[in-house]
Design a protein around this motif. Structure first.
Motif, short mmCIF file in Angstrom:
data_model
loop_
_atom_site.label_atom_id
_atom_site.label_comp_id
_atom_site.label_asym_id
_atom_site.label_seq_id
_atom_site.Cartn_x
_atom_site.Cartn_y
_atom_site.Cartn_z
N UNK A 3 0.84 -1.18 0.00
CA UNK A 3 0.00 0.00 0.00
C UNK A 3 0.88 1.24 0.00
N UNK A 4 0.52 2.23 -0.83
CA UNK A 4 1.29 3.46 -0.92
C UNK A 4 0.60 4.55 -0.13
N UNK A 5 1.38 5.25 0.69
CA UNK A 5 0.84 6.39 1.42
C UNK A 5 0.62 7.55 0.46
N UNK A 6 -0.49 8.28 0.64
CA UNK A 6 -0.72 9.45 -0.18
C UNK A 6 0.15 10.59 0.33
N UNK A 7 0.93 11.17 -0.57
CA UNK A 7 1.77 12.30 -0.23
C UNK A 7 1.09 13.55 -0.77
N UNK A 8 0.84 14.50 0.11
CA UNK A 8 0.18 15.75 -0.24
C UNK A 8 1.20 16.87 -0.10
N UNK A 9 1.22 17.78 -1.07
CA UNK A 9 2.15 18.91 -1.01
C UNK A 9 1.38 20.22 -0.97
N UNK A 49 7.97 24.07 -1.40
CA UNK A 49 6.80 23.27 -1.03
C UNK A 49 7.16 22.26 0.06
N UNK A 50 6.17 21.93 0.85
CA UNK A 50 6.31 20.95 1.91
C UNK A 50 5.43 19.75 1.56
N UNK A 51 5.86 18.57 1.97
CA UNK A 51 5.09 17.34 1.73
C UNK A 51 4.65 16.77 3.07
N UNK A 52 3.46 16.15 3.04
CA UNK A 52 2.92 15.50 4.24
C UNK A 52 2.37 14.12 3.89
N UNK A 53 2.46 13.23 4.85
CA UNK A 53 1.77 11.94 4.78
C UNK A 53 0.92 11.86 6.04
N UNK A 54 -0.37 11.71 5.85
CA UNK A 54 -1.31 11.67 6.98
C UNK A 54 -1.11 12.86 7.92
#
Length: 192
Positions: A1-7, A66-71
């Motif tokens: 499963x791949x974590x969704x990375x949001x920027x 930009x910054x990236x987040x996972x959960x």
């Protein structure tokens, strides 16, 4: 499963999260993405606190990346601004402008991914976020200055902070020149 990375583009409200990404040890915690922004003498004289304060000031008045987040957890950062925002790029034999180069392309100069989140697609998401960030600010051309581990597989993680040729190629960038065996200048024109 791949974590969704949001920027998202950084700003004053993301400063604490950006501090989490840079951490307190290692190259990111010392540089704070100021290497390309300072003269060599200013860089040599700067402390970690100085470089951190410089990035903090830049984030307060603008959005230098930009910054990236996972959960919701901050996991990465990419620096992206116009070439002119990075005076050291113009002095470097690797990145200085040559005849025919665009006047002021945007430059993706640095990736920071927290160690425990590497190999999860964070750099790819950061590059996509950097392209969107630049496009929203009127950029038409974006450059990167990646390393090529295909030529030198022994490149360390610390040496890969520019990103890799494959990362940029997968994002639609083309090699426009090779200033050295392990480095490439890559460029992408953005659709409007």
């Amino acid at each position: 499963m791949t974590d969704e990375v949001v920027t998202e583009s950084v700003g004053a409200s993301t400063w604490n999260d950006l501090q989490t990404v840079f951490g307190t040890k290692g190259d990111p915690a010392g540089c704070w993405c100021q290497w390309f922004k300072l003269t060599r003498s200013d860089w040599d004289a700067a402390t970690r606190e100085d470089t951190q304060a410089l990035l903090h000031a830049q984030v307060e008045v603008g959005s230098p990346g930009v910054i990236a987040r996972i959960d919701g957890e901050p996991v990465g950062w990419a620096a992206v601004e116009p070439f002119s925002a990075y005076p050291a790029l113009g002095r470097s034999p690797i990145t200085r402008r040559q005849e025919g180069d665009p006047e002021d392309a945007w430059a993706v100069t640095r990736f920071v991914v927290r160690h425990e989140y590497r190999k999860r697609g964070v750099a790819r998401a950061l590059l996509a976020g950097a392209l969107q960030h630049a496009r929203e600010r009127g950029a038409t051309i974006v450059e990167g200055y990646p390393v090529d581990p295909g030529v030198r597989p022994s490149l360390t993680a610390a040496e890969r902070y520019h990103g890799t040729v494959s990362l940029f190629r997968d994002a639609g960038f083309d090699v426009v020149r090779r200033p050295s065996a392990t480095r490439a200048i890559m460029r992408r024109t953005l659709e409007s």
